[in-house]
Design a protein around this motif. Structure first.
Motif, PDB file in Angstrom:
ATOM      1  N   ASN A 210       0.868  -1.303   0.130  1.00  0.00           N
ATOM      2  CA  ASN A 210      -0.015  -0.049  -0.080  1.00  0.00           C
ATOM      3  C   ASN A 210       1.009   1.259   0.103  1.00  0.00           C
ATOM      4  O   ASN A 210       1.442   1.638   0.968  1.00  0.00           O
ATOM      5  CB  ASN A 210      -0.814   0.005   1.089  1.00  0.00           C
ATOM      6  N   VAL A 211       1.157   1.979  -1.255  1.00  0.00           N
ATOM      7  CA  VAL A 211       2.029   2.756  -1.236  1.00  0.00           C
ATOM      8  C   VAL A 211       1.230   4.155  -1.709  1.00  0.00           C
ATOM      9  O   VAL A 211       0.449   4.176  -2.699  1.00  0.00           O
ATOM     10  CB  VAL A 211       3.082   2.526  -2.219  1.00  0.00           C
ATOM     11  N   LYS A 212       1.488   5.273  -1.021  1.00  0.00           N
ATOM     12  CA  LYS A 212       0.746   6.572  -1.240  1.00  0.00           C
ATOM     13  C   LYS A 212       1.810   7.612  -1.842  1.00  0.00           C
ATOM     14  O   LYS A 212       2.779   7.366  -1.137  1.00  0.00           O
ATOM     15  CB  LYS A 212       0.015   6.929  -0.108  1.00  0.00           C
ATOM     16  N   THR A 213       1.560   8.536  -2.754  1.00  0.00           N
ATOM     17  CA  THR A 213       2.604   9.457  -2.919  1.00  0.00           C
ATOM     18  C   THR A 213       2.244  10.944  -2.464  1.00  0.00           C
ATOM     19  O   THR A 213       0.808  11.195  -2.647  1.00  0.00           O
ATOM     20  CB  THR A 213       2.952   9.384  -4.389  1.00  0.00           C
ATOM     21  N   VAL A 214       3.176  11.533  -1.975  1.00  0.00           N
ATOM     22  CA  VAL A 214       2.785  12.988  -1.555  1.00  0.00           C
ATOM     23  C   VAL A 214       3.729  14.007  -2.110  1.00  0.00           C
ATOM     24  O   VAL A 214       5.174  13.526  -1.811  1.00  0.00           O
ATOM     25  CB  VAL A 214       2.780  13.004  -0.125  1.00  0.00           C
ATOM     26  N   VAL A 215       3.448  15.122  -2.562  1.00  0.00           N
ATOM     27  CA  VAL A 215       4.426  16.125  -3.069  1.00  0.00           C
ATOM     28  C   VAL A 215       4.022  17.324  -2.203  1.00  0.00           C
ATOM     29  O   VAL A 215       2.807  17.715  -2.268  1.00  0.00           O
ATOM     30  CB  VAL A 215       4.414  16.288  -4.550  1.00  0.00           C
ATOM     31  N   LYS A 216       4.901  17.991  -1.513  1.00  0.00           N
ATOM     32  CA  LYS A 216       4.759  19.232  -1.079  1.00  0.00           C
ATOM     33  C   LYS A 216       5.826  20.332  -1.144  1.00  0.00           C
ATOM     34  O   LYS A 216       6.905  19.888  -1.582  1.00  0.00           O
ATOM     35  CB  LYS A 216       4.896  19.125   0.864  1.00  0.00           C
ATOM     36  N   CYS A 217       5.535  21.622  -1.266  1.00  0.00           N
ATOM     37  CA  CYS A 217       6.648  22.461  -1.414  1.00  0.00           C
ATOM     38  C   CYS A 217       6.845  22.926   0.098  1.00  0.00           C
ATOM     39  O   CYS A 217       6.271  23.140   1.029  1.00  0.00           O
ATOM     40  CB  CYS A 217       5.893  23.789  -2.029  1.00  0.00           C
ATOM     41  N   GLY A 218       8.310  23.386   0.255  1.00  0.00           N
ATOM     42  CA  GLY A 218       8.851  23.724   1.470  1.00  0.00           C
ATOM     43  C   GLY A 218      10.190  23.571   1.835  1.00  0.00           C
ATOM     44  O   GLY A 218      11.029  23.190   0.809  1.00  0.00           O
ATOM     45  N   PHE A 219      10.614  23.463   3.174  1.00  0.00           N
ATOM     46  CA  PHE A 219      11.950  23.359   3.502  1.00  0.00           C
ATOM     47  C   PHE A 219      12.023  21.824   3.669  1.00  0.00           C
ATOM     48  O   PHE A 219      11.064  21.451   4.454  1.00  0.00           O
ATOM     49  CB  PHE A 219      12.362  23.982   4.708  1.00  0.00           C
ATOM     50  N   PRO A 220      12.836  20.949   3.233  1.00  0.00           N
ATOM     51  CA  PRO A 220      12.802  19.503   3.345  1.00  0.00           C
ATOM     52  C   PRO A 220      12.588  19.043   4.791  1.00  0.00           C
ATOM     53  O   PRO A 220      11.817  18.084   5.102  1.00  0.00           O
ATOM     54  CB  PRO A 220      14.118  19.152   2.508  1.00  0.00           C
ATOM     55  N   ALA A 221      13.545  19.361   5.553  1.00  0.00           N
ATOM     56  CA  ALA A 221      13.551  18.624   6.792  1.00  0.00           C
ATOM     57  C   ALA A 221      12.306  18.997   7.562  1.00  0.00           C
ATOM     58  O   ALA A 221      11.665  17.869   8.161  1.00  0.00           O
ATOM     59  CB  ALA A 221      14.823  19.107   7.522  1.00  0.00           C
ATOM     60  N   GLU A 222      11.895  20.145   7.733  1.00  0.00           N
ATOM     61  CA  GLU A 222      10.552  20.710   8.404  1.00  0.00           C
ATOM     62  C   GLU A 222       9.405  20.210   7.663  1.00  0.00           C
ATOM     63  O   GLU A 222       8.504  19.586   8.476  1.00  0.00           O
ATOM     64  CB  GLU A 222      10.613  22.098   8.470  1.00  0.00           C
ATOM     65  N   THR A 223       9.555  20.186   6.412  1.00  0.00           N
ATOM     66  CA  THR A 223       8.128  19.425   5.888  1.00  0.00           C
ATOM     67  C   THR A 223       8.087  17.841   6.010  1.00  0.00           C
ATOM     68  O   THR A 223       6.813  17.511   6.092  1.00  0.00           O
ATOM     69  CB  THR A 223       8.301  19.850   4.173  1.00  0.00           C
ATOM     70  N   ILE A 224       9.160  17.295   5.966  1.00  0.00           N
ATOM     71  CA  ILE A 224       9.137  15.636   6.069  1.00  0.00           C
ATOM     72  C   ILE A 224       8.267  15.542   7.568  1.00  0.00           C
ATOM     73  O   ILE A 224       7.749  14.735   7.707  1.00  0.00           O
ATOM     74  CB  ILE A 224      10.428  15.160   6.126  1.00  0.00           C
ATOM     75  N   ILE A 225       8.944  16.216   8.648  1.00  0.00           N
ATOM     76  CA  ILE A 225       8.645  15.870   9.920  1.00  0.00           C
ATOM     77  C   ILE A 225       7.000  16.376  10.130  1.00  0.00           C
ATOM     78  O   ILE A 225       6.182  15.673  10.628  1.00  0.00           O
ATOM     79  CB  ILE A 225       9.386  16.836  11.057  1.00  0.00           C
ATOM     80  N   ASP A 226       6.683  17.680   9.423  1.00  0.00           N
ATOM     81  CA  ASP A 226       5.159  18.026   9.518  1.00  0.00           C
ATOM     82  C   ASP A 226       4.310  16.766   8.665  1.00  0.00           C
ATOM     83  O   ASP A 226       3.208  16.602   9.431  1.00  0.00           O
ATOM     84  CB  ASP A 226       5.219  19.277   8.605  1.00  0.00           C
ATOM     85  N   VAL A 227       4.788  16.113   7.494  1.00  0.00           N
ATOM     86  CA  VAL A 227       4.087  15.238   6.816  1.00  0.00           C
ATOM     87  C   VAL A 227       3.810  14.041   8.063  1.00  0.00           C
ATOM     88  O   VAL A 227       2.863  13.347   8.063  1.00  0.00           O
ATOM     89  CB  VAL A 227       4.514  14.917   5.463  1.00  0.00           C
ATOM     90  N   ALA A 228       4.978  13.789   8.492  1.00  0.00           N
ATOM     91  CA  ALA A 228       4.801  12.412   9.330  1.00  0.00           C
ATOM     92  C   ALA A 228       3.929  12.608  10.417  1.00  0.00           C
ATOM     93  O   ALA A 228       3.309  11.745  10.862  1.00  0.00           O
ATOM     94  CB  ALA A 228       6.459  12.024   9.939  1.00  0.00           C
ATOM     95  N   GLU A 229       4.043  13.836  11.262  1.00  0.00           N
ATOM     96  CA  GLU A 229       2.990  14.059  12.151  1.00  0.00           C
ATOM     97  C   GLU A 229       1.636  14.134  11.733  1.00  0.00           C
ATOM     98  O   GLU A 229       0.673  13.585  12.426  1.00  0.00           O
ATOM     99  CB  GLU A 229       3.365  15.363  13.102  1.00  0.00           C
ATOM    100  N   GLU A 230       1.462  14.801  10.464  1.00  0.00           N
ATOM    101  CA  GLU A 230       0.057  15.012   9.973  1.00  0.00           C
ATOM    102  C   GLU A 230      -0.593  13.670   9.630  1.00  0.00           C
ATOM    103  O   GLU A 230      -1.707  13.169  10.016  1.00  0.00           O
ATOM    104  CB  GLU A 230      -0.127  15.676   8.764  1.00  0.00           C
ATOM    105  N   GLU A 231       0.198  12.617   9.166  1.00  0.00           N
ATOM    106  CA  GLU A 231      -0.267  11.333   8.825  1.00  0.00           C
ATOM    107  C   GLU A 231      -0.038  10.420   9.831  1.00  0.00           C
ATOM    108  O   GLU A 231      -0.434   9.315   9.758  1.00  0.00           O
ATOM    109  CB  GLU A 231       0.752  10.633   7.610  1.00  0.00           C
ATOM    110  N   ASN A 232       0.297  10.689  10.981  1.00  0.00           N
ATOM    111  CA  ASN A 232       0.483   9.718  12.263  1.00  0.00           C
ATOM    112  C   ASN A 232       1.401   8.601  12.116  1.00  0.00           C
ATOM    113  O   ASN A 232       1.218   7.574  12.213  1.00  0.00           O
ATOM    114  CB  ASN A 232      -0.793   9.309  12.883  1.00  0.00           C
TER     115      ASN A 232
END
Length: 141
Positions: free
Chosen positions: A79-101
């Motif tokens: 089960n693979v989902k793809t996500v693309v975001k704009c922003g600063f890489p490290a902060e955005t990675i952490i934000d997405v990880a938190e948003e996605e639990n």
């Protein structure tokens, strides 16, 4: 075993090595989120808005290609989902990880050392230091 894993990619070959690790760590019914973070430039007095917009479009397309290419490399049945975001890489990675639990972030270290690493910094190192979510740092040579 983990239920939800974030797998950031910048399109380089380093993330390929992470697929084996992720597929060994994910639960049978788990979700793998392949994430790419596109840079976003802002205009200044010395840049034309059209040029900046074209660069931002290119960054976004590159990020979209990176997640599509990574998704194709997974064996069937995951089960693979793809996500693309704009922003600063490290902060955005952490934000997405938190948003996605997410339970885990699997991120590649490029193996850079010396002054180059000191001056430029490392997204993986920032994620490792700033994340409250477990991080698996995959060392690549």
């Amino acid at each position: 075993m983990y239920s939800k894993i974030i797998l950031p990619t910048d399109g380089s070959g380093y993330a390929d090595q992470e697929i084996d690790r992720v597929t060994n760590l994910i639960k049978d019914d788990g979700e793998i989120i392949v994430l790419s973070v596109a840079s976003k430039l802002t205009t200044s007095a010395f840049q034309r808005r059209k040029d900046v917009n074209e660069l931002n479009k290119a960054f976004l397309e590159e990020a979209q290609d990176a997640v599509k290419n990574m998704e194709k490399k997974f064996p069937e049945g995951y089960n693979v989902k793809t996500v693309v975001k704009c922003g600063f890489p490290a902060e955005t990675i952490i934000d997405v990880a938190e948003e996605e639990n997410a339970d885990l972030i699997v991120i590649s270290a490029s193996g850079k050392s010396g002054i180059h690493r000191f001056v430029i910094g490392s997204v993986a190192e920032k994620v490792l230091k700033l994340s409250d979510i477990d991080v698996l740092l995959v060392h690549n040579k």
